[in-house]
Enzyme design. Structure first.
Site, PDB file in Angstrom:
ATOM      1  N   GLU A 147       0.802  -1.220   0.000  1.00  0.00           N
ATOM      2  CA  GLU A 147       0.000   0.000   0.000  1.00  0.00           C
ATOM      3  C   GLU A 147       0.839   1.275   0.000  1.00  0.00           C
ATOM      4  O   GLU A 147       0.474   2.264  -0.636  1.00  0.00           O
ATOM      5  CB  GLU A 147      -0.941  -0.006   1.210  1.00  0.00           C
ATOM      6  CG  GLU A 147      -2.024  -1.072   1.152  1.00  0.00           C
ATOM      7  CD  GLU A 147      -1.568  -2.434   1.652  1.00  0.00           C
ATOM      8  OE1 GLU A 147      -2.381  -3.372   1.628  1.00  0.00           O
ATOM      9  OE2 GLU A 147      -0.393  -2.552   2.061  1.00  0.00           O
ATOM     10  N   PHE A 161      -5.504   0.095   5.875  1.00  0.00           N
ATOM     11  CA  PHE A 161      -4.249   0.132   5.129  1.00  0.00           C
ATOM     12  C   PHE A 161      -4.012   1.495   4.478  1.00  0.00           C
ATOM     13  O   PHE A 161      -2.880   1.966   4.411  1.00  0.00           O
ATOM     14  CB  PHE A 161      -4.236  -0.966   4.065  1.00  0.00           C
ATOM     15  CG  PHE A 161      -4.525  -2.332   4.612  1.00  0.00           C
ATOM     16  CD1 PHE A 161      -4.059  -2.708   5.863  1.00  0.00           C
ATOM     17  CD2 PHE A 161      -5.281  -3.245   3.891  1.00  0.00           C
ATOM     18  CE1 PHE A 161      -4.327  -3.972   6.379  1.00  0.00           C
ATOM     19  CE2 PHE A 161      -5.559  -4.507   4.404  1.00  0.00           C
ATOM     20  CZ  PHE A 161      -5.080  -4.872   5.641  1.00  0.00           C
TER      21      PHE A 161
END
Length: 313
Positions: free
Chosen positions: A58, A83
């Site tokens: 991410e 995330f």
């Protein structure tokens, strides 16, 4: 509300991206190995060349999105809220927020309504984290119609935007002809005189139901949909607070740092008012069915009704 049409706002996100993709060739969708869950898989099927799977990375995805935005593209980076706001916070802050780049963040699976995935995935701090980044717009839509409108508004806005979407199907409440979405503008859904209830996300429909229950007890509650946490509609917040003299905020988020904090910041400076913040107290979530968790943490209509009634009385 069993007979009301319900749609998860993550579904709305995926569908809105497809419609926008038909009109705007500069729109690129990034995902982190979660296209099936974030519903960007619908965009992937329609525009495979404009959907990039960055894998379980991410932070790297945020950097890629930042780079794309400097090349004239409008990237929508998509992953779970935990995330997007948590794992990639530094990159969102420094690579997107600091240079004020035109990146849109589609964060799904926020709040305790993630359900069985448990505390590690139930992001209850994302609104707080994102609204602290200078220049970041923070949106938390209440239903399918509002979510689709928010995605389009995010595309049109020049600058970073964080959008919060849910896993749980929620009632469609904005299906009226005069509905209009505007970044930074709240919507009064029910006029009232005894207390102002400012709600966001899936809590908007719960607040409306709670208001009906309060009405039966002779309490006339004003219900305001605050879909944009930042910039907050300060004028509407102050106006409603001065009208009723009591304020309640409701959010599927920790009571610290989110909508409740934003409203209190405005009121303590411009119109000191007694405020009750309803949200998750200073604790983590837990694993369980989404609707049962919302009930346990008193974020359903019944819980809101009980707390507001006690507050007003």
């Amino acid at each position: 509300m069993a007979d009301v049409k319900k749609i998860a706002t993550r579904e709305s996100y995926g569908n809105a991206l497809v419609e926008l993709g038909k009109k705007h060739e500069d729109l690129i969708v990034l995902d982190a190995d979660l296209a099936g869950a974030t519903k960007t898989g619908t965009f992937q099927k329609a525009f495979p060349d404009r959907h990039w799977d960055c894998g379980i990375a991410e932070a790297n995805m945020a950097g890629i999105a930042a780079g794309l935005s400097t090349c004239g593209k409008v990237p929508f980076m998509s992953t779970f809220a935990m995330f997007a706001a948590g794992r990639a916070y530094e990159q969102v802050r420094n690579s997107i927020g600091y240079p004020h780049l035109n990146v849109k963040i589609g964060a799904t699976h926020a709040g305790i309504s993630v359900g069985e995935d448990g505390a590690t995935h139930q992001c209850l701090e994302d609104l707080a984290l994102m609204r602290e980044i200078p220049g970041m717009v923070v949106i938390n839509p209440s239903d399918d119609i509002e979510a689709k409108a928010a995605v389009e508004a995010a595309y049109e806005h020049v600058g970073p935007v964080y959008m919060r979407f849910g896993r749980l199907a929620v009632p469609v409440i904005n299906d009226n002809a005069d509905y209009k979405f505007e970044i930074g503008k709240g919507i009064v859904l029910k006029e009232g005189t005894d207390v102002s209830i400012f709600a966001t996300g899936l809590e908007v429909s719960e607040a409306l139901e709670a208001a009906k229950m309060l009405e039966a007890d002779g309490i006339n509650a004003e219900v305001v949909n605050i879909h944009t946490i930042k910039p907050l509609d300060k004028e509407l917040v102050v106006k409603s607070a001065q009208k009723t003299g009591k304020v309640v905020t409701v959010e599927e988020h920790w009571i610290n740092g989110g909508l409740g904090s934003a409203v209190c910041e405005v009121l303590c400076e411009e119109a000191p008012t007694k405020v009750l913040r309803i949200g998750v107290e200073d604790k983590f979530g837990e694993s369980g069915p989404a609707t049962e968790l919302i009930h346990k943490y008193e974020l359903d209509a019944e819980g809101i009704y009980k707390k507001v009634k006690a507050f007003v009385k």
